[in-house]
Motif scaffolding. Structure first.
Motif, mmCIF file in Angstrom:
data_model
loop_
_atom_site.group_PDB
_atom_site.id
_atom_site.type_symbol
_atom_site.label_atom_id
_atom_site.label_comp_id
_atom_site.label_asym_id
_atom_site.label_seq_id
_atom_site.Cartn_x
_atom_site.Cartn_y
_atom_site.Cartn_z
ATOM 1 N N PRO A 64 0.799 -1.224 0.000
ATOM 2 C CA PRO A 64 0.000 0.000 0.000
ATOM 3 C C PRO A 64 0.835 1.279 0.000
ATOM 4 C CG PRO A 64 -0.296 -1.205 2.059
ATOM 5 C CD PRO A 64 0.526 -2.055 1.165
ATOM 6 N N LYS A 65 2.069 1.204 0.448
ATOM 7 C CA LYS A 65 2.925 2.398 0.516
ATOM 8 C C LYS A 65 3.919 2.449 -0.638
ATOM 9 C CE LYS A 65 2.755 2.610 5.529
ATOM 10 N NZ LYS A 65 3.542 2.527 6.761
ATOM 11 N N ILE A 66 3.533 1.951 -1.808
ATOM 12 C CA ILE A 66 4.431 1.895 -2.953
ATOM 13 C C ILE A 66 4.714 3.308 -3.467
ATOM 14 C CG2 ILE A 66 2.573 1.630 -4.636
ATOM 15 C CD1 ILE A 66 4.408 -0.326 -6.146
ATOM 16 N N GLY A 67 5.936 3.540 -3.913
ATOM 17 C CA GLY A 67 6.316 4.835 -4.461
ATOM 18 C C GLY A 67 5.750 5.020 -5.862
ATOM 19 N N GLU A 68 5.723 6.276 -6.309
ATOM 20 C CA GLU A 68 5.139 6.593 -7.618
ATOM 21 C C GLU A 68 5.905 5.913 -8.752
ATOM 22 O OE1 GLU A 68 2.356 8.002 -10.088
ATOM 23 O OE2 GLU A 68 2.327 8.292 -7.924
ATOM 24 N N HIS A 69 7.216 5.980 -8.721
ATOM 25 C CA HIS A 69 8.014 5.371 -9.780
ATOM 26 C C HIS A 69 7.868 3.850 -9.782
ATOM 27 C CE1 HIS A 69 11.163 4.880 -12.722
ATOM 28 N NE2 HIS A 69 11.732 3.978 -11.936
ATOM 29 N N ASP A 70 7.851 3.255 -8.609
ATOM 30 C CA ASP A 70 7.675 1.801 -8.519
ATOM 31 C C ASP A 70 6.306 1.392 -9.058
ATOM 32 O OD1 ASP A 70 10.172 1.556 -7.371
ATOM 33 O OD2 ASP A 70 9.389 1.693 -5.334
ATOM 34 N N PHE A 71 5.296 2.220 -8.768
ATOM 35 C CA PHE A 71 3.952 1.948 -9.260
ATOM 36 C C PHE A 71 3.927 1.976 -10.787
ATOM 37 C CE2 PHE A 71 -0.342 3.376 -10.460
ATOM 38 C CZ PHE A 71 -1.074 2.343 -9.932
ATOM 39 N N GLU A 72 4.587 2.969 -11.374
ATOM 40 C CA GLU A 72 4.650 3.066 -12.834
ATOM 41 C C GLU A 72 5.373 1.857 -13.434
ATOM 42 O OE1 GLU A 72 6.396 6.858 -13.630
ATOM 43 O OE2 GLU A 72 4.665 7.950 -12.851
ATOM 44 N N ALA A 73 6.420 1.393 -12.761
ATOM 45 C CA ALA A 73 7.136 0.209 -13.245
ATOM 46 C C ALA A 73 6.230 -1.019 -13.201
ATOM 47 C CB ALA A 73 8.397 -0.024 -12.410
ATOM 48 N N LYS A 74 5.425 -1.150 -12.149
ATOM 49 C CA LYS A 74 4.480 -2.269 -12.038
ATOM 50 C C LYS A 74 3.432 -2.197 -13.147
ATOM 51 C CE LYS A 74 5.968 -4.226 -8.201
ATOM 52 N NZ LYS A 74 6.384 -5.605 -8.081
ATOM 53 N N ILE A 75 2.984 -0.987 -13.469
ATOM 54 C CA ILE A 75 2.003 -0.821 -14.545
ATOM 55 C C ILE A 75 2.603 -1.281 -15.872
ATOM 56 C CG2 ILE A 75 0.813 0.912 -15.952
ATOM 57 C CD1 ILE A 75 0.058 2.311 -13.388
ATOM 58 N N PHE A 94 -1.041 -6.395 2.823
ATOM 59 C CA PHE A 94 -1.037 -5.545 4.011
ATOM 60 C C PHE A 94 -0.303 -6.273 5.120
ATOM 61 C CE2 PHE A 94 -4.888 -4.403 1.696
ATOM 62 C CZ PHE A 94 -4.765 -3.035 1.630
ATOM 63 N N ARG A 95 0.558 -5.536 5.847
ATOM 64 C CA ARG A 95 1.270 -6.127 6.982
ATOM 65 C C ARG A 95 0.921 -5.357 8.247
ATOM 66 N NH1 ARG A 95 7.357 -6.119 5.837
ATOM 67 N NH2 ARG A 95 6.983 -6.083 3.637
ATOM 68 N N GLY A 96 0.698 -6.112 9.280
ATOM 69 C CA GLY A 96 0.475 -5.500 10.599
ATOM 70 C C GLY A 96 -0.713 -4.559 10.619
ATOM 71 N N ARG A 97 -0.449 -3.321 11.048
ATOM 72 C CA ARG A 97 -1.517 -2.340 11.215
ATOM 73 C C ARG A 97 -1.978 -1.719 9.895
ATOM 74 N NH1 ARG A 97 0.873 1.120 16.209
ATOM 75 N NH2 ARG A 97 1.346 -0.638 17.550
ATOM 76 N N GLU A 98 -1.287 -2.030 8.804
ATOM 77 C CA GLU A 98 -1.683 -1.472 7.502
ATOM 78 C C GLU A 98 -3.095 -1.889 7.125
ATOM 79 O OE1 GLU A 98 1.285 -2.858 4.792
ATOM 80 O OE2 GLU A 98 2.659 -1.236 5.255
ATOM 81 N N ILE A 99 -3.561 -2.992 7.635
ATOM 82 C CA ILE A 99 -4.889 -3.506 7.287
ATOM 83 C C ILE A 99 -5.988 -2.536 7.706
ATOM 84 C CG2 ILE A 99 -5.316 -4.869 9.370
ATOM 85 C CD1 ILE A 99 -6.008 -6.083 5.833
ATOM 86 N N THR A 100 -5.703 -1.695 8.709
ATOM 87 C CA THR A 100 -6.704 -0.713 9.144
ATOM 88 C C THR A 100 -6.910 0.372 8.093
ATOM 89 O OG1 THR A 100 -5.048 0.582 10.323
ATOM 90 C CG2 THR A 100 -6.260 -1.097 11.590
ATOM 91 N N HIS A 101 -5.969 0.505 7.175
ATOM 92 C CA HIS A 101 -6.069 1.498 6.100
ATOM 93 C C HIS A 101 -6.272 0.797 4.758
ATOM 94 C CE1 HIS A 101 -5.001 4.702 8.829
ATOM 95 N NE2 HIS A 101 -3.999 3.963 9.268
ATOM 96 N N ALA A 102 -7.263 -0.052 4.702
ATOM 97 C CA ALA A 102 -7.558 -0.785 3.466
ATOM 98 C C ALA A 102 -7.957 0.166 2.343
ATOM 99 C CB ALA A 102 -8.659 -1.805 3.707
ATOM 100 N N ASN A 103 -8.431 1.358 2.700
ATOM 101 C CA ASN A 103 -8.813 2.327 1.673
ATOM 102 C C ASN A 103 -7.622 2.719 0.796
ATOM 103 O OD1 ASN A 103 -7.533 3.734 3.722
ATOM 104 N ND2 ASN A 103 -8.913 5.484 3.614
ATOM 105 N N LEU A 104 -6.401 2.671 1.346
ATOM 106 C CA LEU A 104 -5.215 2.946 0.530
ATOM 107 C C LEU A 104 -5.075 1.893 -0.571
ATOM 108 C CD1 LEU A 104 -2.594 3.909 3.270
ATOM 109 C CD2 LEU A 104 -3.844 5.439 1.747
ATOM 110 N N GLY A 105 -5.377 0.656 -0.243
ATOM 111 C CA GLY A 105 -5.332 -0.415 -1.241
ATOM 112 C C GLY A 105 -6.382 -0.222 -2.312
#
Length: 184
Positions: A64-75, A94-105
């Motif tokens: 969920p915390k992927i960088g912009e450039h990494d995201f473009e590479a994945k695309i 999601f790892r650990g407490r990240e699951i509480t921010h599922a909206n980011l996903g």
């Protein structure tokens, strides 16, 4: 015709008596060379398997915390896999407490759908399964462009296509809008 007469006729002509429709009243039989018939059936099945396209599901994993450039590479990776005719499963882990921010996903998957709009069909809508969120994308039927051996891919740039390419400023504005929406 009686069974014994059909068997005699088959023996006389050098063929086999094969029951074609056993459930019909009376049962339907044919005179044919059974070995040749089986060989031709196997040959047809081999040909069908050869031309059949096996659909492979490839997976791209994101955080969920992927960088912009990494995201473009994945695309770019997703687009390449789709051009090869494979289906793509996009997984956000999601790892650990990240699951509480599922909206980011959800936002990340929406952003990916927006970028790939018009080139993919969504086979399975985004959904949560445990600590992972995923969706499955499939290439549009006209998009399968796997080059045949010996062929090279040629691209022709026309003035119309060049005019369609957005300028750097427009791209920067889009990136700013995405960052603002992510911060909101």
């Amino acid at each position: 015709m009686a069974l014994y007469q059909a068997l005699e006729l088959a023996k006389k002509k050098g063929f086999d008596l094969v029951e074609v429709a056993p459930t019909a009243v009376p049962p339907v039989c044919r005179l044919l060379d059974y070995g040749k018939f089986k060989y031709e059936q196997a040959k047809k099945e081999r040909e069908m398997r050869r031309t059949q396209k096996v659909s492979i599901v490839r997976e791209i994993r994101l955080r969920p915390k992927i960088g912009e450039h990494d995201f473009e590479a994945k695309i770019r990776s997703v687009q390449k896999l789709l051009q090869d005719g494979d289906k793509v499963k996009i997984t956000i882990m999601f790892r650990g407490r990240e699951i509480t921010h599922a909206n980011l996903g959800w936002r990340l998957l929406e952003k990916m759908m927006e970028v790939l709009k018009g080139t993919v069909a969504i086979e399975k809508q985004p959904m949560m399964e445990g600590s992972r969120m995923f969706m499955i994308l499939a290439p549009l039927p006209t998009q399968h462009t796997k080059p045949v051996a010996g062929q090279t891919k040629k691209t022709v740039t026309t003035p119309e296509k060049a005019a369609q390419v957005p300028s750097v400023k427009v791209k920067e504005q889009k990136v700013e809008k995405i960052k603002e929406s992510a911060n909101a």
